[in-house]
Design a protein around this motif. Structure first.
Motif, mmCIF file in Angstrom:
data_model
loop_
_atom_site.group_PDB
_atom_site.id
_atom_site.type_symbol
_atom_site.label_atom_id
_atom_site.label_comp_id
_atom_site.label_asym_id
_atom_site.label_seq_id
_atom_site.Cartn_x
_atom_site.Cartn_y
_atom_site.Cartn_z
ATOM 1 N N THR A 120 0.805 -1.224 0.000
ATOM 2 C CA THR A 120 0.000 0.000 0.000
ATOM 3 C C THR A 120 0.839 1.275 0.000
ATOM 4 O O THR A 120 0.324 2.355 -0.278
ATOM 5 C CB THR A 120 -0.944 0.018 1.214
ATOM 6 O OG1 THR A 120 -0.190 -0.223 2.405
ATOM 7 C CG2 THR A 120 -2.020 -1.057 1.081
ATOM 8 N N ALA A 121 2.141 1.177 0.290
ATOM 9 C CA ALA A 121 3.014 2.355 0.304
ATOM 10 C C ALA A 121 3.851 2.482 -0.965
ATOM 11 O O ALA A 121 4.564 3.481 -1.140
ATOM 12 C CB ALA A 121 3.947 2.299 1.516
ATOM 13 N N GLU A 122 3.757 1.502 -1.853
ATOM 14 C CA GLU A 122 4.670 1.485 -3.004
ATOM 15 C C GLU A 122 4.341 2.534 -4.062
ATOM 16 O O GLU A 122 5.207 3.322 -4.449
ATOM 17 C CB GLU A 122 4.707 0.081 -3.615
ATOM 18 C CG GLU A 122 5.414 -0.927 -2.713
ATOM 19 C CD GLU A 122 5.382 -2.331 -3.259
ATOM 20 O OE1 GLU A 122 5.177 -2.489 -4.478
ATOM 21 O OE2 GLU A 122 5.550 -3.280 -2.473
ATOM 22 N N LEU A 123 3.134 2.563 -4.555
ATOM 23 C CA LEU A 123 2.800 3.532 -5.593
ATOM 24 C C LEU A 123 2.841 4.971 -5.069
ATOM 25 O O LEU A 123 3.374 5.855 -5.754
ATOM 26 C CB LEU A 123 1.439 3.197 -6.218
ATOM 27 C CG LEU A 123 1.399 1.869 -6.978
ATOM 28 C CD1 LEU A 123 0.003 1.615 -7.546
ATOM 29 C CD2 LEU A 123 2.437 1.823 -8.098
ATOM 30 N N PRO A 124 2.347 5.245 -3.859
ATOM 31 C CA PRO A 124 2.528 6.608 -3.322
ATOM 32 C C PRO A 124 4.006 6.980 -3.177
ATOM 33 O O PRO A 124 4.398 8.123 -3.447
ATOM 34 C CB PRO A 124 1.831 6.538 -1.951
ATOM 35 C CG PRO A 124 0.814 5.462 -2.097
ATOM 36 C CD PRO A 124 1.463 4.438 -2.985
ATOM 37 N N GLY A 125 4.843 6.031 -2.746
ATOM 38 C CA GLY A 125 6.271 6.298 -2.608
ATOM 39 C C GLY A 125 6.934 6.567 -3.942
ATOM 40 O O GLY A 125 7.829 7.425 -4.053
ATOM 41 N N LEU A 126 6.507 5.852 -4.966
ATOM 42 C CA LEU A 126 7.035 6.082 -6.316
ATOM 43 C C LEU A 126 6.717 7.499 -6.774
ATOM 44 O O LEU A 126 7.574 8.197 -7.328
ATOM 45 C CB LEU A 126 6.430 5.067 -7.290
ATOM 46 C CG LEU A 126 6.827 5.230 -8.761
ATOM 47 C CD1 LEU A 126 8.277 4.812 -8.982
ATOM 48 C CD2 LEU A 126 5.891 4.433 -9.676
#
Length: 272
Positions: A83-89
């Motif tokens: 759940t943090a991957e696309l926002p982090g990208l």
């Protein structure tokens, strides 16, 4: 000072500003200058991403090791909750998300996708010996687990509505869903066919696929970059690497190692 002199000075100033402007950012050039590419994935998504006694392994790692070698840089692998991957990208915390991301029309609007790396069609698994569940429509009125925030979650919700109602339970990782299925707290788990095939292959005494296992429209997994001009060169380099690996048989060998079979994939995300 004459008007002609003033205009000449202004034009010279504009030209000087143009010459002094910084060069446009190029992600591939920056990565090559650093000698590394920083990735994010969830290392709890077998057979793509796994931790074996603290060591990262899986189909994703084998594939991306080869892609990084083709580009000429070292991969840096980070274990990040899905759940943090696309926002982090989006905010630049890493260069690319290599967790398998299902290609959807909505995501294509927001991100740049690499060519597909695997089939992602949603499927169902049950506890071994549960003869009450055979085909996908048998989950009507049942409780089904799925990883939160995934395309499979949305597909399961839609399918449940078609069937007249399915209780959908969300999990942070697929491992948690499998544990509840094995403990009898779920009737089934929905996920991509490669994930569930690997689960049954690894634990045939505990789990079994529905027959047929798949439902819904065929979909594919791919990797994700930011949708910006600076990322275009990196996206092209990865696309070229995957095309080369497909042609020379490396993709086939890696699929067979982890999935037990080979599926020919489209060579671009738009062709899925």
């Amino acid at each position: 000072m004459t008007l002609k002199t003033t205009l000449k000075g202004a034009l010279f100033g504009i030209a000087a500003l143009g010459l002094a402007a910084p060069a446009m950012a190029d992600q591939l050039a920056d990565i090559k200058a650093e000698g590394k590419i920083v990735t994010a994935t969830d290392m709890h998504y077998a057979p793509f991403d796994m931790l074996n006694n603290g060591t990262y392994e899986g189909m994703t790692k084998d594939l991306f090791d080869e892609v990084a070698r083709e580009i000429g840089v070292e991969p840096v692998y980070q274990d990040i909750p899905w759940t943090a991957e696309l926002p982090g990208l989006e905010v630049g915390k890493f260069d690319i998300v290599i967790a398998p991301v299902t290609i959807t029309p909505e995501r294509l609007e927001r991100y740049t996708f690499t060519p597909p790396i695997a089939d992602a069609t949603v499927s169902l698994v049950k506890a071994k010996g549960n003869d009450d569940l055979q085909k996908p429509e048998d989950i009507a009125g049942k409780t089904v687990g799925v990883q939160q925030g995934t395309a499979q979650f949305r597909q399961l919700q839609a399918y449940g509505e078609e069937l007249g109602g399915v209780t959908v339970k969300e999990y942070g990782t697929t491992d948690e869903a499998y544990a509840d299925l094995g403990a009898g707290r779920l009737d089934a788990v929905a996920g991509s066919l490669p994930n569930l095939t690997y689960l049954v292959k690894s634990r045939p005494e505990n789990f079994a696929l529905f027959e047929p296992a798949q439902f819904g429209e065929p979909t594919y997994f791919a990797w994700v970059l930011r949708k910006e001009e600076a990322s275009e060169s990196l996206a092209k380099a990865i696309e070229d690497a995957i095309a080369k690996m497909t042609e020379d048989g490396r993709i086939k060998a890696i699929q067979e190692k982890w999935l037990g079979s080979y599926t020919e994939l489209p060579l671009s995300a738009s062709a899925n």
